[in-house]
Design an enzyme around this catalytic site. Structure first.
Site, PDB file in Angstrom:
ATOM      1  N   ASN A  10       0.527  11.811 -12.725  1.00  0.00           N
ATOM      2  CA  ASN A  10       1.192  10.615 -13.234  1.00  0.00           C
ATOM      3  C   ASN A  10       0.122   9.753 -13.896  1.00  0.00           C
ATOM      4  OD1 ASN A  10       2.579   8.252 -13.677  1.00  0.00           O
ATOM      5  ND2 ASN A  10       2.833   7.732 -11.502  1.00  0.00           N
ATOM      6  N   LYS A  12       0.539   7.165 -15.738  1.00  0.00           N
ATOM      7  CA  LYS A  12       0.924   5.752 -15.850  1.00  0.00           C
ATOM      8  C   LYS A  12       0.651   5.259 -17.279  1.00  0.00           C
ATOM      9  CE  LYS A  12       0.143   5.490 -10.933  1.00  0.00           C
ATOM     10  NZ  LYS A  12      -0.233   4.720  -9.755  1.00  0.00           N
ATOM     11  N   HIS A  95       9.502   5.227  -9.111  1.00  0.00           N
ATOM     12  CA  HIS A  95       8.118   4.996  -8.667  1.00  0.00           C
ATOM     13  C   HIS A  95       8.016   3.566  -8.132  1.00  0.00           C
ATOM     14  CE1 HIS A  95       3.811   4.333  -8.769  1.00  0.00           C
ATOM     15  NE2 HIS A  95       3.679   5.634  -8.739  1.00  0.00           N
ATOM     16  N   GLU A  97       5.931   1.339  -8.566  1.00  0.00           N
ATOM     17  CA  GLU A  97       5.576   0.337  -9.582  1.00  0.00           C
ATOM     18  C   GLU A  97       6.802  -0.090 -10.375  1.00  0.00           C
ATOM     19  OE1 GLU A  97       2.293   2.572 -11.248  1.00  0.00           O
ATOM     20  OE2 GLU A  97       1.259   2.305  -9.337  1.00  0.00           O
ATOM     21  N   GLU A 167       5.384   8.236  -1.344  1.00  0.00           N
ATOM     22  CA  GLU A 167       4.153   7.549  -1.720  1.00  0.00           C
ATOM     23  C   GLU A 167       4.078   6.201  -1.004  1.00  0.00           C
ATOM     24  OE1 GLU A 167       2.718   8.967  -5.840  1.00  0.00           O
ATOM     25  OE2 GLU A 167       4.279   7.487  -6.185  1.00  0.00           O
ATOM     26  N   GLY A 173      -3.515   4.039  -5.356  1.00  0.00           N
ATOM     27  CA  GLY A 173      -4.608   3.434  -6.119  1.00  0.00           C
ATOM     28  C   GLY A 173      -5.595   2.648  -5.277  1.00  0.00           C
ATOM     29  N   SER A 212      -3.587   8.157  -3.533  1.00  0.00           N
ATOM     30  CA  SER A 212      -5.022   8.461  -3.423  1.00  0.00           C
ATOM     31  C   SER A 212      -5.307   9.925  -3.072  1.00  0.00           C
ATOM     32  CB  SER A 212      -5.703   7.518  -2.422  1.00  0.00           C
ATOM     33  OG  SER A 212      -5.567   6.172  -2.861  1.00  0.00           O
TER      34      SER A 212
END
Ligand code: PGA
Length: 250
Positions: A10, A12, A95, A97, A167, A173, A212
């Site tokens: 991904n 992003k 996701h 985000e 996730e 991240g 991660s």
């Protein structure tokens, strides 16, 4: 049950068309013998060019988002037909985000997943709890609820084709990975919910871990019973690093 591993990158909001093509040039030879499904999700601007570059290879193309609407006045959106047109075989939906920064609800995610399957694009449906939810012992109830709502419109007959990505938000991240045991515990809970929703086909659904993931921790994560792959952000941006992940750290 033996589920074929699936490792997805991904990217992003990273990589121009030129950068995506340079990645493909280095990456494809490194993974040509992979014993797993390999997926790249570039930004929308690079989908078409990257789709052409990986055509005929063992690497598949994914979008990072999609509209549930077929066409019309939805400025800035892309339809499932448009994604199919540029060669997408997967699309990430829900996701964290998108959920936290753009207000996407599980009901909206469910509509996207349904629209994708109707177009024969396989949804990678994401879920995961925040640090506050984990600390308040709400992980199972929250993630279980996300799965039930986000998969509410999946046709039982097609359920085995979808991919779920767990996730934990606090691991994305941040360099903080869930331990393989912590991840497995949630994956097993998700597997149970998938069984309730889809019966025996729940066993066939691949559940990726994300947060991660890197070459050094992928093998241990993949050794867990209900971890069938990874959705990788930061460590997917370099061909060497992501190819090592595709090869389980080898
Ligand atoms: P990360 O991102 O690997 O950089 O933690 C994973 C993701 O958000 O899909």
């Amino acid at each position: 049950m033996a589920r074929r591993p699936i490792l997805a990158a991904n990217w992003k909001m990273q990589k121009t068309v030129g950068e995506a093509l340079a990645f493909a040039g280095s990456f494809l030879p490194l993974v040509k013998d992979a014993a797993a499904d390999v997926v790249l999700a570039p930004p929308a601007t690079a989908l078409h060019a990257l789709g052409q570059a990986i055509q005929g290879s063992n690497v598949a193309l994914a979008a990072q988002n999609v509209s549930p609407e077929p066409k019309g006045a939805f400025t800035g959106e892309l339809s499932t037909e448009m994604l199919a047109d540029v060669g997408c075989s997967y699309a990430i939906v829900g996701h964290s985000e998108r959920r936290t920064l753009f207000g996407e609800t599980s009901a909206f995610v469910a509509a996207k997943a349904e629209a994708l399957l109707a177009q024969n694009i396989l949804p990678i449906v994401c879920c995961g709890e925040s640090l506050e939810q984990r600390e308040a012992n709400q992980t199972f109830s929250y993630v279980g609820g996300q799965i039930r709502e986000s998969l509410a419109r999946i046709d039982k007959a097609r359920a085995a084709e979808i991919v779920v990505a767990y996730e934990p938000i606090w691991a994305i991240g941040t360099g903080k990975t869930a331990t393989p045991e912590m991840a497995q515990e949630v994956h097993a809970m998700i597997r149970g919910v998938l069984g309730e929703l889809f019966g025996a086909d729940g066993e066939a659904i691949r559940i990726q871990y994300g947060g991660s993931v890197k070459p050094a921790n992928v093998a241990e994560l993949m050794s867990q019973t209900d971890i069938d792959g990874a959705l990788v952000g930061g460590a997917s941006l370099e061909p060497e690093s992501f190819s090592q992940i595709v090869n389980f750290g080898g």
